[in-house]
Motif scaffolding. Structure first.
Motif, PDB file in Angstrom:
ATOM      1  N   GLU A   1       2.491   1.615  -3.417  1.00 48.54           N
ATOM      2  CA  GLU A   1       1.475   2.046  -4.383  1.00 48.54           C
ATOM      3  C   GLU A   1       1.163   3.532  -4.228  1.00 48.54           C
ATOM      4  N   LEU A   2       1.036   3.993  -2.995  1.00 48.57           N
ATOM      5  CA  LEU A   2       0.742   5.406  -2.753  1.00 48.57           C
ATOM      6  C   LEU A   2       1.836   6.303  -3.299  1.00 48.57           C
ATOM      7  N   TRP A   3       3.086   5.948  -3.013  1.00 46.35           N
ATOM      8  CA  TRP A   3       4.192   6.779  -3.487  1.00 46.35           C
ATOM      9  C   TRP A   3       4.338   6.731  -5.006  1.00 46.35           C
ATOM     10  N   LEU A   4       4.052   5.596  -5.600  1.00 48.63           N
ATOM     11  CA  LEU A   4       4.072   5.520  -7.063  1.00 48.63           C
ATOM     12  C   LEU A   4       3.005   6.431  -7.655  1.00 48.63           C
TER      13      LEU A   4
ATOM     14  N   VAL B   1       1.787  -2.757 -10.173  1.00 46.35           N
ATOM     15  CA  VAL B   1       1.071  -2.886  -8.899  1.00 46.35           C
ATOM     16  C   VAL B   1      -0.434  -2.979  -9.143  1.00 46.35           C
ATOM     17  N   LEU B   2      -0.956  -2.139 -10.026  1.00 45.63           N
ATOM     18  CA  LEU B   2      -2.388  -2.184 -10.335  1.00 45.63           C
ATOM     19  C   LEU B   2      -2.762  -3.504 -11.001  1.00 45.63           C
TER      20      LEU B   2
ATOM     21  N   ARG C   1       0.827  -1.207   0.000  1.00 42.37           N
ATOM     22  CA  ARG C   1       0.000   0.000   0.000  1.00 42.37           C
ATOM     23  C   ARG C   1       0.859   1.253   0.000  1.00 42.37           C
ATOM     24  N   SER C   2       1.934   1.228   0.801  1.00 38.31           N
ATOM     25  CA  SER C   2       2.834   2.381   0.865  1.00 38.31           C
ATOM     26  C   SER C   2       3.532   2.608  -0.467  1.00 38.31           C
TER      27      SER C   2
END
Length: 264
Positions: A145-148, A247-248, A142-143
């Motif tokens: 993914e958020l930064w990406l 990631v998606l 999750r972390s």
């Protein structure tokens, strides 16, 4: 999730190397605009030209280190260096969008650090080799993914902004490609890039991310001079977009098949 972690690790190692080898190449060939950035610190043109190859050689060396023997210290330095060099652009009088557009420069080594797991006590842990294959926990995923999302959004919004304010270099690109209304083309591209970047924060769609990844890789080839170095230097931008897509893709094709409690 180990396969995803593996892919991301190598993707961002290569991206970091591309970014800093490409950037370092401009120091070796003494790119004239760098004089403006040295000028922020009161360094004159003559001394700037002497320092450029030194700075460029260090960039290339660190980029190669991350390919051959990636250590956290090198990645951490490149996060700082990417932010620092990007900030020199608005400090030297260029639009703030130039800083935003280079989010991949600091973003790629940041993601590589995040993927390397927790840092142990003591300075020695900063010089241990970062190995691929560490299984990501759901929290780490999750972390990451958020930064990406943040990095991909920032670099696209920045580039779109440069189109909307009609950056001369971009207008020249569209003119050289045969567009009869290059300013209109810049505005259209700018709106699409800003909208696409913001959508990544709100609700990213993997196929849209993939389209922008292909667009970014193709459009960076349009520079009228030093095309190869310009293209290579944007390695962090390509990786941010491709990494977000991976990631998606994992979320939609694998993650939904696995209970969240089992992802760790």
């Amino acid at each position: 999730m180990g396969l995803l972690s593996n892919r991301l690790h190598y993707l961002f190692r290569i991206a970091c190397a591309m970014c800093f080898i490409g950037h370092g190449a401009f120091g070796i060939i003494t790119k004239q605009i760098w004089c403006n950035y040295f000028g922020v610190f009161g360094i004159g043109e003559a001394l700037a030209y002497q320092l450029m190859p030194v700075v460029g050689s260090i960039d290339i060396l660190l980029g190669l280190i991350l390919i051959v023997y990636p250590i956290r210290a090198a990645a951490a330095w490149l996060v700082f260096w990417g932010l620092f060099t990007a900030s020199l652009r608005p400090l030297s009088g260029e639009p703030f969008a130039e800083f935003l557009e280079r989010a991949g420069n600091w973003g790629a080594p940041l993601i590589l650090l995040m993927l390397s797991g927790p840092i142990g006590p003591g300075i020695r842990s900063w010089f241990k080799k970062m190995e691929p294959g560490t299984t990501l926990s759901e929290k780490q995923l999750r972390s990451t993914e958020l930064w990406l999302k943040i990095i991909a959004c920032t670099l696209l919004v920045g580039h779109g902004w440069l189109n909307l304010i009609e950056k001369k270099g971009l207008i020249n690109q569209y003119t050289s490609l045969g567009f009869h209304a290059p300013v209109l083309m810049a505005h259209i591209v700018g709106v699409l890039e800003v909208a696409g970047g913001l959508s990544f924060l709100i609700r990213p769609v993997k196929h849209v991310v993939l389209v922008f990844f292909v667009w970014k890789m193709a459009s960076e080839l349009f520079y009228p001079a030093w095309e190869l170095f310009e293209w290579v230097e944007r390695g962090g931008s390509y990786a941010a977009l491709l990494g977000l897509f991976l990631v998606l893709h994992y979320r939609s094709h694998v993650g939904r098949l696995v209970p969240r409690a089992a992802l760790g």
